[in-house]
Design an enzyme around this catalytic site. Structure first.
Site, mmCIF file in Angstrom:
data_model
loop_
_atom_site.group_PDB
_atom_site.id
_atom_site.type_symbol
_atom_site.label_atom_id
_atom_site.label_comp_id
_atom_site.label_asym_id
_atom_site.label_seq_id
_atom_site.Cartn_x
_atom_site.Cartn_y
_atom_site.Cartn_z
ATOM 1 N N CYS A 265 1.204 -1.504 0.097
ATOM 2 C CA CYS A 265 0.090 0.089 0.101
ATOM 3 C C CYS A 265 0.672 0.890 0.102
ATOM 4 C CB CYS A 265 -0.735 -0.007 1.008
ATOM 5 S SG CYS A 265 -1.713 -1.503 1.373
ATOM 6 N N ARG B 157 1.846 1.480 -6.416
ATOM 7 C CA ARG B 157 1.290 0.777 -4.950
ATOM 8 C C ARG B 157 0.240 -0.174 -4.601
ATOM 9 N NH1 ARG B 157 6.779 1.346 -2.345
ATOM 10 N NH2 ARG B 157 5.768 0.494 -0.737
ATOM 11 N N TRP C 176 -3.692 -1.366 -1.187
ATOM 12 C CA TRP C 176 -3.628 -3.711 -2.064
ATOM 13 C C TRP C 176 -3.543 -4.226 -0.859
ATOM 14 C CZ3 TRP C 176 -0.703 -8.324 -1.596
ATOM 15 C CH2 TRP C 176 -0.687 -8.531 -2.734
ATOM 16 N N ASN D 38 0.909 -0.175 5.529
ATOM 17 C CA ASN D 38 1.626 -0.879 4.743
ATOM 18 C C ASN D 38 2.337 -1.439 5.112
ATOM 19 O OD1 ASN D 38 2.665 -1.695 2.413
ATOM 20 N ND2 ASN D 38 4.148 -0.067 2.378
ATOM 21 N N GLY D 39 1.744 -2.721 4.623
ATOM 22 C CA GLY D 39 2.332 -4.000 6.034
ATOM 23 C C GLY D 39 1.693 -5.325 5.683
ATOM 24 N N GLU E 1 9.425 -14.436 -19.982
ATOM 25 C CA GLU E 1 9.197 -13.564 -19.506
ATOM 26 C C GLU E 1 7.920 -12.627 -20.216
ATOM 27 O OE1 GLU E 1 9.266 -10.936 -17.547
ATOM 28 O OE2 GLU E 1 9.075 -9.273 -18.501
ATOM 29 N N LYS F 253 4.169 -11.233 -18.882
ATOM 30 C CA LYS F 253 3.973 -10.123 -19.542
ATOM 31 C C LYS F 253 2.360 -10.346 -20.118
ATOM 32 C CE LYS F 253 5.897 -7.969 -17.667
ATOM 33 N NZ LYS F 253 6.926 -7.486 -17.433
ATOM 34 N N GLU G 24 -0.111 -11.296 -17.246
ATOM 35 C CA GLU G 24 0.112 -10.445 -15.963
ATOM 36 C C GLU G 24 -1.453 -8.928 -16.819
ATOM 37 O OE1 GLU G 24 2.379 -7.887 -14.432
ATOM 38 O OE2 GLU G 24 4.144 -8.156 -16.142
ATOM 39 N N HIS H 225 8.207 -33.264 -22.867
ATOM 40 C CA HIS H 225 7.780 -34.012 -21.621
ATOM 41 C C HIS H 225 6.576 -33.543 -21.032
ATOM 42 C CE1 HIS H 225 12.164 -35.417 -22.005
ATOM 43 N NE2 HIS H 225 12.727 -34.214 -22.240
ATOM 44 N N LYS I 38 2.748 -2.879 -7.861
ATOM 45 C CA LYS I 38 3.821 -2.229 -8.191
ATOM 46 C C LYS I 38 5.179 -2.139 -7.706
ATOM 47 C CE LYS I 38 6.855 -0.454 -11.665
ATOM 48 N NZ LYS I 38 7.175 -1.354 -12.465
HETATM 49 C C1 F6R Z 1 6.136 -7.900 -14.221
HETATM 50 C C2 F6R Z 1 6.602 -7.115 -12.460
HETATM 51 C C3 F6R Z 1 6.734 -8.000 -11.036
HETATM 52 C C4 F6R Z 1 7.964 -7.395 -11.153
HETATM 53 C C5 F6R Z 1 8.525 -8.372 -9.318
HETATM 54 C C6 F6R Z 1 9.402 -7.628 -8.559
HETATM 55 O O1 F6R Z 1 5.664 -7.306 -15.292
HETATM 56 O O2 F6R Z 1 6.536 -5.872 -12.730
HETATM 57 O O3 F6R Z 1 7.060 -9.331 -11.803
HETATM 58 O O4 F6R Z 1 9.397 -7.755 -11.467
HETATM 59 O O5 F6R Z 1 7.364 -8.053 -8.552
HETATM 60 O O6 F6R Z 1 9.536 -5.872 -8.891
HETATM 61 P P1 F6R Z 1 10.872 -5.558 -7.933
HETATM 62 O O7 F6R Z 1 11.523 -5.725 -9.432
HETATM 63 O O8 F6R Z 1 10.356 -4.615 -7.102
HETATM 64 O O9 F6R Z 1 12.060 -6.667 -7.193
#
Ligand code: F6R
Length: 608
Positions: free
Chosen positions: A2, A27, A74, A98-99, A480, A484, A487, A503, A603
């Site tokens: 958060c 956040r 969040w 936050n936490g 990746e 992407k 998500e 497999h 994020k």
């Molecule tokens: C996916 C994404 C997440 C972050 C992950 C780690 O697009 O952005 O998977 O890579 O939450 O976040 P950081 O890099 O801030 O430790």
């Protein structure tokens, strides 16, 4: 996960608190709220969903007051309803958090047995209830705060106001970050310096275990034993960051297109373009001497680390132990204290990554941080900081941070190879020349592939499942690509090592599930083409991402072929990131999802 802010000011604060929350919305965006003190009583406005709902509430029903705290959520405990939105009020105490309070259930039982009535399902309410109880028991505000902090365990950044004190905010940190901003006759508090950038650039960071009392003229900071401690003021560069979308529809699109420039910045830091050499790395880690390397991170940052593993092992002959941080921290890995560990994190605040870092530190390893936020906890706790210099990344899906992480890891691996004598000066020159080509090649790709990607994205947006395949460094890239896509478009996608297809996952192949194959014409190409043949033989539809040589060499019929420039293996992961990012982006746009703030995500993940 958060975001929290607070202002003890000399003019109305509600509008400014919401402005600061906007800079923290990355956040979390499940609900938001703001509380102030008006005529000796707490007042608040809260709203479910994104911040504009709270802004609407405030426009309908403005909130006075020159002191206040605010929160963007969040959800961890309790649904994202208005009732569970912070700030939480109990008997003249208001709290934002936050936490996660880990012992909340035990505290809640105890407080209920003592006569308390809870009005939310959140873990945070126990903080407000405890503070209210200690006040009822006769403790002063400061004593109540200290007593509460001694009872709660877990991760928290907290801000508290008391209705009977309109000139003080109390704050505490254990885990998630918390910054104090120094103004003129006003003081500020925020989850990061960017939130406070419009108000001040003079920042002090609380360290774990600190708590603080902010008045209009300054802050007093204490440790857990109640002793005064000093935390230096730093001048933050956060204000320099322009946080807007420019001509783009979404931050994600803007950030994808910023990659040539972001990578130029990163390269400029690590590479001497005149000499075609990597610059010596900042002190703290001697890659020539370490017997092995541990790498840990989460999500996209972990996948960057996985590509890094290939490079460190190939170019520097350095064995790499790598795992996602949520596993790494608990695996009880036997670690060699002579080794070094790298932690990769855009935010620099990811709870599991930070915990893995601390685990390695306890075992005596030298710690390196590959981070975007140099003032972050992960950077501050490291022996060597390797900034990725991507600039602020606002879109929740990581794009430019990923390719900048890759760029830094490539430079570090080449530097390690040079230091260990596994790369010659000529090898280094050749590799650095390739790195230097990256911004130009990327700009060219971004200018040309858009139409074919959009066409393909239209088709993908009708699919339920997608499989990504790759070998070598294209294997982490396949994962990746899948991450992407899922998500931001919510289409189910998986990334596999191409050789693993037979497999298990081959059972899924049919005409409804596109298989996206990432295969530059490298030393793995022939093998990957064999795997493509296995897909084609079973009626699978292939989307082939390759270069001109690869396109010419494969005779297979594909649903689409995206042709990228021929590039050296060392920069292929960065170049091939572009089509997978754009494919996810345009698919999500066709599907009409919230690209920059996809559902359920945040994020910065500061909880376990
Ligand atoms: C996916 C994404 C997440 C972050 C992950 C780690 O697009 O952005 O998977 O890579 O939450 O976040 P950081 O890099 O801030 O430790």
């Amino acid at each position: 996960m958060c975001g929290i802010v607070g202002i003890v000011g000399n003019q109305p604060v509600a509008g400014r608190l919401v402005d600061a929350l906007k800079r923290l919305e990355y956040r979390g965006y499940d609900s938001a709220g703001v509380a102030t003190i008006v005529d000796g009583a707490l007042a608040r406005r809260r709203a479910e969903g994104k911040l504009f709902n709270l802004e609407k509430r405030l426009a309908e029903e403005p909130l006075a007051g020159t002191i206040g705290i605010a929160h963007t959520r969040w959800a961890t405990h309790g649904a994202p309803t208005e009732g569970n939105a912070h700030p939480h009020f109990v008997d003249g105490v208001a709290v934002v958090h936050n936490g996660i309070i880990e012992n909340f259930s035990e505290l809640k039982d105890e407080l209920i047995a003592d006569g308390a009535t809870f009005s939310t399902q959140t873990d945070t309410e126990v903080v407000a209830q405890l503070l209210a109880k200690y006040r009822r028991d006769g403790l002063g505000r400061r004593e109540a705060m200290h007593a509460m902090l001694r009872r709660v365990t877990g991760a928290y950044a907290l801000a508290v106001i008391f209705a009977d004190d309109p000139s003080t905010i109390m704050a505490a940190r254990s885990g998630p970050p918390l910054a104090i901003g120094h103004g003129h006759g006003e003081m500020f508090l925020g989850s990061d310096a960017i939130a406070l950038a419009p108000f001040t650039n003079e920042i002090s960071y609380l360290v774990d275990g600190d708590w603080a009392i902010l008045g209009r003229d300054g802050a007093h900071i204490f440790d857990m034993d109640g002793n005064r401690v000093e935390r230096p003021k730093q001048v933050s560069s956060a204000a320099a960051y322009l946080i807007d979308k420019g001509n783009h529809r979404h931050f994600m699109e803007k950030e994808i297109h910023e990659q040539p420039e972001a990578i130029s910045h990163a390269l400029g830091h690590y590479v001497d373009f005149l000499e075609h050499a990597v610059r010596p790395v900042a002190g703290g880690i001697d890659f020539a001497k370490v017997p092995s390397l541990a790498i840990s991170a989460c999500g996209t940052a972990y996948l960057a680390g996985l590509v890094g593993k290939y490079w460190f092992e190939r170019y520097a002959r350095l064995p790499v132990e790598i795992d996602v941080a949520s596993e790494f921290r608990y695996r009880e890995i036997p670690l060699n204290p002579e080794s070094a560990a790298l932690f990769i994190s855009q935010s620099g605040e990811t709870a599991d990554t930070l915990a893995s870092l601390r685990y390695c530190k306890e075992h005596g390893l030298k710690i390196g941080a590959v981070v975007n936020t140099r003032e972050s906890s992960i950077a501050r706790e490291s022996d060597a900081v390797f900034p990725i210099l991507a600039g602020p990344e606002i879109g929740v899906a990581s794009t430019k941070a990923f390719t900048c992480q890759l760029t830094v890891l490539a430079a570090l691996a080449i530097g390690a190879g040079k230091a260990r004598g596994t790369l010659t000066a000529a090898d280094e020159k050749a590799l650095v020349r390739h790195l230097a080509e990256m911004p130009r090649v990327m700009a060219g790709v971004l200018n040309t592939i858009q139409p074919s990607i959009e066409q393909l994205a239209r088709d993908l947006s009708k699919c339920k499942d997608v499989l990504y395949l790759g070998r070598g460094t294209s294997y982490p890239l396949a994962m990746e690509g899948a991450l992407k896509l899922k998500e931001i478009s919510y289409i189910h996608a998986e990334g596999y090592a191409a050789g693993e297809l037979k497999h298990g996952p081959i059972a899924l192949i049919d005409e409804n599930m596109p298989v996206i194959v990432i295969a530059p014409h490298d030393r793995f190409f022939e093998k990957t083409v064999s795997n493509m043949q296995e897909v084609a033989a079973r009626g699978g539809r292939i989307i082939f991402i390759t270069d001109a040589k690869g396109a010419a060499a494969s005779k297979l019929e594909t649903m689409a072929t995206i042709v990228l420039p021929d590039v050296d293996e060392v920069i292929a992961p960065m170049i091939y990131s572009l089509p997978i990012q754009l494919l996810a982006y345009h698919t999500a746009v066709f599907m009409g999802t919230d690209v920059d703030q996809p559902r359920n995500l945040a994020k910065s993940v500061t909880v376990e």
